[in-house]
Scaffold this active site. Sequence first.
Site, PDB file in Angstrom:
ATOM      1  N   PHE A 204      -0.997  32.913 -27.899  1.00 39.77           N
ATOM      2  CA  PHE A 204      -1.076  33.550 -29.207  1.00 39.77           C
ATOM      3  C   PHE A 204      -2.230  34.568 -29.192  1.00 39.77           C
ATOM      4  CE2 PHE A 204      -2.527  33.359 -33.736  1.00 39.77           C
ATOM      5  CZ  PHE A 204      -1.400  33.942 -34.285  1.00 39.77           C
ATOM      6  N   ASN A 206      -4.983  35.134 -30.650  1.00 40.08           N
ATOM      7  CA  ASN A 206      -6.424  34.835 -30.670  1.00 40.08           C
ATOM      8  C   ASN A 206      -6.851  33.925 -29.518  1.00 40.08           C
ATOM      9  OD1 ASN A 206      -5.485  32.339 -31.403  1.00 40.08           O
ATOM     10  ND2 ASN A 206      -6.231  32.418 -33.505  1.00 40.08           N
ATOM     11  N   LYS A 207      -5.956  33.660 -28.587  1.00 39.68           N
ATOM     12  CA  LYS A 207      -6.304  32.781 -27.467  1.00 39.68           C
ATOM     13  C   LYS A 207      -6.988  33.579 -26.338  1.00 39.68           C
ATOM     14  CE  LYS A 207      -4.511  28.953 -29.201  1.00 39.68           C
ATOM     15  NZ  LYS A 207      -3.703  29.213 -30.380  1.00 39.68           N
ATOM     16  N   ASN A 208      -7.581  32.846 -25.384  1.00 39.60           N
ATOM     17  CA  ASN A 208      -8.347  33.527 -24.315  1.00 39.60           C
ATOM     18  C   ASN A 208      -7.474  34.432 -23.455  1.00 39.60           C
ATOM     19  OD1 ASN A 208     -10.162  31.625 -25.291  1.00 39.60           O
ATOM     20  ND2 ASN A 208     -11.170  31.402 -23.315  1.00 39.60           N
TER      21      ASN A 208
END
Length: 394
Positions: A204, A206-208
């Site tokens: 997604f 906002n993930k790393n």
Amino acid sequence: MPAPGISSPSARTISKVPEWRIPLADVDLGPEEEAAVLRVLRSRWLSMGPEVEAFEREFARMLAVDHAIAVANGTAALHLALRALALQAGDEVVQPALNFVAAANMTLAVGARPVFADIVGLSEPSVDPEDLERRITARTKAVVVMHYGGYLCRMEPIVRLCRDRGLVLVEDASHAVGAHWLSGAGPGRAAAGTMGDVGCFSFFSNKNLTTGEGGMIVTRRDDLAECLRRLRSHGMTTSTWDRHRGHASSYDVIAPGFNYRLDELRAAIGRVQLQDLERNNRRRETVVAAYRRRFAPRPDWIVPFASYAGESAHHLMTVVAPDEPTRQQTVEALRRERIQTSLHYPCVADFSAFRTLEAPALEHSRSFARRMITLPLSPGMTEQQVAEICGVIL
Ligand SMILES: *Cc1c(COP(=O)(O)O)cnc(C)c1O
């Protein structure tokens, strides 16, 4: 002035609102991702094919695991994992109360029942292995753990517990791509997602590691890998790509499945993101270290995982305020400065949809949810920004 129309750039540009001065998270996308997307567009093959296969191979290599199966998102990864592990009505799945709601939702989606366990404490908001064990009954079939903020759970006792009690173990590693567990005993250095039966990742935005929407399932078990691949695509024995290449002309459907495939555009972005992951996780580490230095003289604020010994993915920067009113005042003060904060997470057992379930004592999870603040963290943040944020808080 260009005439308005479908080809004018302004007609295609969607403005991004609202404008935070320091956002909670930020994507690191550059010319390499743009080139990768263009390469796929020009290839004229957009659905699951060679880019997805390459992304899976490269992801599996990074984690030193046998199988990686790309999927549409992290929730789909969890759904397929629980389906492939043959969970069914009446089964109980013990999982942390402090978690994103996906694992609990997917437990219900396969007809099983989520049973919530508490976290270790305010300074270690990962599931407590002893509380996990207390929640096990004759109906328990699986355990789902989540590596909160990129810091691994206490995996040695959890792996041992699952082995001794004959339970399958799913790791929700959505926060922990590239994180490693360091152990004196056992496997030594092991990647998050590779210690249980199945590991699930989310890409997604906002993930790393991001592909916009996307996910990955990893496993060492050959039997599960085959089942997961089939479930991803309607239980079919061949793919459109196989047939396009003339490798197959028809297919059978072995068991009912889903369409949880990842597409070529996202896989191509993911391959670039994978190359930058290590560097970006190290940048995150530097930002987290700067935050920790600022909070060090203030023992009334808890910064979780102070004595963590593994290699974190540093997905979230979380702090615990001295009390609830201070939390609220701080969030508002930061908002006035247009600095975005968040809450990871409300206690899952307290959502309306889950209130009908038996509510155990979840003292630490509830207290953490009332007092915690998630602060901005992204690889591009500067020490100056950290100083500014901490200046508002402390
Ligand atoms: C993001 C996330 C998910 C869900 O992933 P999606 O790709 O948004 O479906 C699941 N679990 C955790 C812990 C997450 O952070």
